[in-house]
Scaffold this motif. Sequence first.
Motif, PDB file in Angstrom:
ATOM      1  N   GLU A 105     146.213 -16.922 -43.323  1.00  0.00           N
ATOM      2  CA  GLU A 105     145.773 -17.999 -42.444  1.00  0.00           C
ATOM      3  C   GLU A 105     145.856 -19.315 -43.207  1.00  0.00           C
ATOM      4  O   GLU A 105     145.317 -19.444 -44.306  1.00  0.00           O
ATOM      5  N   TRP A 158     149.107 -18.675 -38.707  1.00  0.00           N
ATOM      6  CA  TRP A 158     149.186 -17.492 -39.563  1.00  0.00           C
ATOM      7  C   TRP A 158     150.637 -17.253 -39.932  1.00  0.00           C
ATOM      8  O   TRP A 158     151.528 -17.313 -39.085  1.00  0.00           O
ATOM      9  N   SER A 189     156.576 -11.335 -31.310  1.00  0.00           N
ATOM     10  CA  SER A 189     155.728 -12.373 -30.690  1.00  0.00           C
ATOM     11  C   SER A 189     155.400 -13.475 -31.690  1.00  0.00           C
ATOM     12  O   SER A 189     154.296 -14.024 -31.694  1.00  0.00           O
ATOM     13  N   TRP A 202     152.658 -17.173 -36.571  1.00  0.00           N
ATOM     14  CA  TRP A 202     151.960 -16.966 -35.301  1.00  0.00           C
ATOM     15  C   TRP A 202     150.949 -18.091 -35.094  1.00  0.00           C
ATOM     16  O   TRP A 202     150.292 -18.522 -36.052  1.00  0.00           O
ATOM     17  N   MET A 226     148.440 -17.651 -33.076  1.00  0.00           N
ATOM     18  CA  MET A 226     147.194 -16.907 -32.950  1.00  0.00           C
ATOM     19  C   MET A 226     147.288 -15.687 -33.854  1.00  0.00           C
ATOM     20  O   MET A 226     148.382 -15.156 -34.086  1.00  0.00           O
ATOM     21  N   LEU A 227     146.170 -15.223 -34.366  1.00  0.00           N
ATOM     22  CA  LEU A 227     146.162 -14.089 -35.278  1.00  0.00           C
ATOM     23  C   LEU A 227     146.789 -12.867 -34.618  1.00  0.00           C
ATOM     24  O   LEU A 227     146.318 -12.415 -33.571  1.00  0.00           O
ATOM     25  N   PRO A 228     147.868 -12.302 -35.215  1.00  0.00           N
ATOM     26  CA  PRO A 228     148.461 -11.089 -34.637  1.00  0.00           C
ATOM     27  C   PRO A 228     147.506  -9.912 -34.810  1.00  0.00           C
ATOM     28  O   PRO A 228     146.971  -9.679 -35.892  1.00  0.00           O
ATOM     29  N   SER A 229     147.307  -9.155 -33.732  1.00  0.00           N
ATOM     30  CA  SER A 229     146.294  -8.107 -33.737  1.00  0.00           C
ATOM     31  C   SER A 229     146.683  -6.910 -34.591  1.00  0.00           C
ATOM     32  O   SER A 229     145.821  -6.136 -35.008  1.00  0.00           O
ATOM     33  N   ASP A 230     147.992  -6.736 -34.870  1.00  0.00           N
ATOM     34  CA  ASP A 230     148.429  -5.544 -35.567  1.00  0.00           C
ATOM     35  C   ASP A 230     148.672  -5.744 -37.061  1.00  0.00           C
ATOM     36  O   ASP A 230     149.145  -4.845 -37.751  1.00  0.00           O
ATOM     37  N   PRO A 287     146.958  -7.129 -40.842  1.00  0.00           N
ATOM     38  CA  PRO A 287     145.747  -7.578 -41.529  1.00  0.00           C
ATOM     39  C   PRO A 287     145.927  -8.953 -42.147  1.00  0.00           C
ATOM     40  O   PRO A 287     147.049  -9.361 -42.484  1.00  0.00           O
TER      41      PRO A 287
END
Length: 252
Positions: free
Chosen positions: A12, A41, A128, A240, A242-246, A248
Motif C-alpha cells: 500500500e 496498491w 482487475s 490496484w 482498491m485493495l485486491p481481495s485475493d 496479502p
Amino acid sequence: MWDKSAKPVVIEVPAGSYHIGDELVPDASPRHEKHFAESFWIDRFPVSWRDYETFVAGGGYGKQELWRRAGADSDWQMPDSVDASCRGLIESSGPLRNRLSGKVHQSSDLPLTGLSWFAAQAFCSFFSARLPFESEWEAAMQGAQPTSQHDPFTQHSVWRGSFSCECLPGLIEEWTADAFSPCYWRADGYNRGHHLKSAGGSSDASVRGAPPGTSGFTISWRKGKSPNETSPYRGFRRVWDMLPSDLPVWGE
C-alpha cells in the motif's frame, strides 16, 4: 536469493505528497511534488511467470475484451497456438533466465519479460488491475537503495524502497501506463499521469527501472519505448485503486 515470496504480495502506498524527478537525470527534470489524494496498491515485485501461468490457464488470451480495452487492433484474434506463444516468450527470456539461473527458488518466480505494452495492459486487466503510472512507480520506490543482496545477481543488486517494493536496475526495466515526454513536469493537478492511449502526439510509452548497460541509475531514470516493442529485459507490475481481495498486503 532474491526475497521473492511464493505468493505475490502487494504494497500500500498511502495518500500524500511525494517528490519525484531528478535534475541530474536526463529526461527526468525537473524535480517536483506529486500529490495522491488516495492510496493505491502495487505489486511488491515485478509480475512473475507464476502470474503468467494463471493468466494462460484462466483463458486470458481468449478474452478479446481485455485486448480491445488495452488498445490492441479491433480485429485482434486469439493466437492460433497459445502453447507456441508461451514457448516464444520462454525462448525470448533466455538471456534473463541464464543470468538468474539458480538464483530464485523456482523458475515460476522469475520476472515475466518479453510482453509488449499492449499485452501488459491486457494482462493487468485480467487481474482487475492496471499498469502503474510512472509517478506511482516512483512514489512506491521512494528511498530505494541497493541492498546487500548482490551476489545472487552477479553484478546486479536488488534495490528496495522505504515501502519494501523491490526492483532490479541494470537487469530489468518496467512498462508504465504513461506516454513518454522528455519533460517530466506536467501541470495535471491530482491526475496520476498521462495515459498513452489518450496522448495526442506521443507514440512512446514510459519505462522505469533500467536495462543492462545502464550506469548512474536512480529511481527517477526514465526512457520512452515503442508500445509494440518487446525486450527480454522489460517486465512490469500491477496497480490496484482498491485493495485486491485475493492478495496479502506486505507487513500485515
